[in-house]
Design a protein around this motif. Sequence first.
Motif, short mmCIF file in Angstrom:
data_model
loop_
_atom_site.label_atom_id
_atom_site.label_comp_id
_atom_site.label_asym_id
_atom_site.label_seq_id
_atom_site.Cartn_x
_atom_site.Cartn_y
_atom_site.Cartn_z
N LEU A 153 54.51 36.87 17.23
CA LEU A 153 53.75 35.63 17.39
C LEU A 153 54.08 34.66 16.28
O LEU A 153 54.14 35.03 15.10
CB LEU A 153 52.24 35.94 17.38
CG LEU A 153 51.68 36.72 18.57
CD1 LEU A 153 50.21 36.99 18.36
CD2 LEU A 153 51.91 35.97 19.87
N SER A 155 52.66 31.06 14.82
CA SER A 155 51.51 30.15 14.89
C SER A 155 51.95 28.73 15.23
O SER A 155 53.00 28.26 14.76
CB SER A 155 50.76 30.17 13.55
OG SER A 155 49.66 29.29 13.60
N GLN A 156 51.15 28.04 16.05
CA GLN A 156 51.43 26.65 16.42
C GLN A 156 50.26 25.76 16.01
O GLN A 156 49.10 26.19 15.98
CB GLN A 156 51.65 26.54 17.94
CG GLN A 156 52.92 27.22 18.44
CD GLN A 156 53.09 27.04 19.95
OE1 GLN A 156 52.19 27.33 20.72
NE2 GLN A 156 54.25 26.57 20.36
N SER A 163 52.48 27.90 24.94
CA SER A 163 51.47 28.45 24.04
C SER A 163 50.72 29.65 24.62
O SER A 163 50.48 29.73 25.83
CB SER A 163 50.44 27.37 23.67
OG SER A 163 51.03 26.37 22.89
N GLU A 243 42.90 30.47 18.11
CA GLU A 243 44.29 30.67 17.70
C GLU A 243 45.21 30.04 18.74
O GLU A 243 44.93 30.08 19.94
CB GLU A 243 44.65 32.16 17.61
CG GLU A 243 43.94 32.93 16.52
CD GLU A 243 44.37 34.39 16.51
OE1 GLU A 243 45.51 34.67 16.97
OE2 GLU A 243 43.58 35.24 16.08
N ASN A 245 49.36 30.29 19.50
CA ASN A 245 50.60 30.95 19.09
C ASN A 245 51.69 30.76 20.13
O ASN A 245 51.42 30.53 21.31
CB ASN A 245 50.37 32.46 18.89
CG ASN A 245 49.40 32.76 17.77
OD1 ASN A 245 49.63 32.42 16.63
ND2 ASN A 245 48.26 33.37 18.12
N ARG A 247 54.86 33.05 21.53
CA ARG A 247 55.38 34.41 21.44
C ARG A 247 56.90 34.37 21.58
O ARG A 247 57.42 34.00 22.63
CB ARG A 247 54.76 35.29 22.52
CG ARG A 247 55.07 36.77 22.33
CD ARG A 247 54.27 37.61 23.30
NE ARG A 247 52.86 37.69 22.95
CZ ARG A 247 52.34 38.60 22.14
NH1 ARG A 247 53.12 39.50 21.57
NH2 ARG A 247 51.05 38.62 21.89
#
Length: 440
Positions: A153, A155-156, A163, A243, A245, A247
């Motif tokens: 993962l 993070s964005q 996403s 969150e 993320n 992937r």
Amino acid sequence: MNITREQIDELNAIVKVAITKEDYSDRVDKILTDYRKNANIPGFRKGHVPMGLVKKQYGKAVLVDEVNKLLQDSLNKYLTEEKLDVLGNPLPKAQDNLDWDAEEFNFEFELGLAPDFEVDLNTKKPITHYNIIADDKMIDDQVDRIAKQYGKLISQEEVNDDSEITGTFKNEEKEIENRYTFTLDKIKGKTNAKKFTGAKAGDVLELKSKNLFEDDHQLMQALQVSHDEVHDLDIALTFSIEEINKREAAELNQELFDKLFGPEVVKSEEEMRAKIKEDAEKQFQQQSDQKLLNDITEYLVENTKFDLPAEFLQKWIQTTGEQELSDEQAKEEYEKSEQGLRYQLIEGKLIKDNNIETKYEDLKDYAKEFVRAQMAQFGQTDPDENVLEDIAGRVLTNQDEVRRLSEQLMSQKLTKLYKEKANLKTKEITYDDFVKEVYG
């Protein structure tokens, strides 16, 4: 004792049982003698109660009990010796004037007999047996899912098309508060997707449950509501983003292959794809076999013609439940159960005619395979044989499990019989097309 049978017709008979004093007197006298030895009656020492008093106090009850036991034992023995295939249980004919002070007794029982019939698996019109295959698209999708599942993962800052979003759905009225992770492509429609696009961690979105996800089953998981409740559910929701993320797909290398299939089982992407195809088609085989079993069952019930002792069975249903039913209720219950009874008779005929049997060793081997499959789901792909033996042995001490596994094993044996003897046509089909064709 004398037992005779009067045949009313092919499906109904009356059994008459005549019991004389010679049949029951020794049994009754023995029990009354034991009563006399142990009876505590005021005014008499234990073991010295006059037999006349014992007979007066206990004789009738003992006589009735022993005659009834003798009656049931002799009737069951007669049915076994005569090899009568009865449906339900013998029904005693009412005797309002039965005199228990007499020395001889006569009883009558109604019997409903199983019909004599033949089962023809060689149907005029062939029944379709589906050969479900995993096509390239399905394998591609599975490879992509695996790569993403085992990827890392990243993070964005904000939600975009690729996403993976984690947050909490809430609705106070329905007491919904559930944390859930999903990808944006599972959201249904551009309007809903637009609400997520560009959102950041900490944002709270106002949503509607109706048409939120492409699949209602995903909504069921997202909100943790029941299957019945999720359909037509139309409520306001808030979704607090926690969150965001992306992937990154895992590399298809030996480390991943070993993690998925065990050390050195798969050594290349090509072998991985072949293994995915093999495993998927094993699963499809189970669905194909179940469909075949259902179709042949339906065909046999509709096309194997025989009469049943309907009047007897309705009377039996009426009198053998916890509460006695009215004539109308018994008829309704019989109509509900008739198809199931017909298939039980057809299945029994097939099992008998084809010498199908389930031995303990067969059942133990089947239980071991069941345990092996369960363990494989948790990554234990090569369990020790002694462990399998031990777990299977414990499973087979549970009578409910024995019954369930026996039914599954018998279905497997019948399916094998149908593949060998029924008039089948094989149709190769992809899984998606199978679902469309069979389930609409």
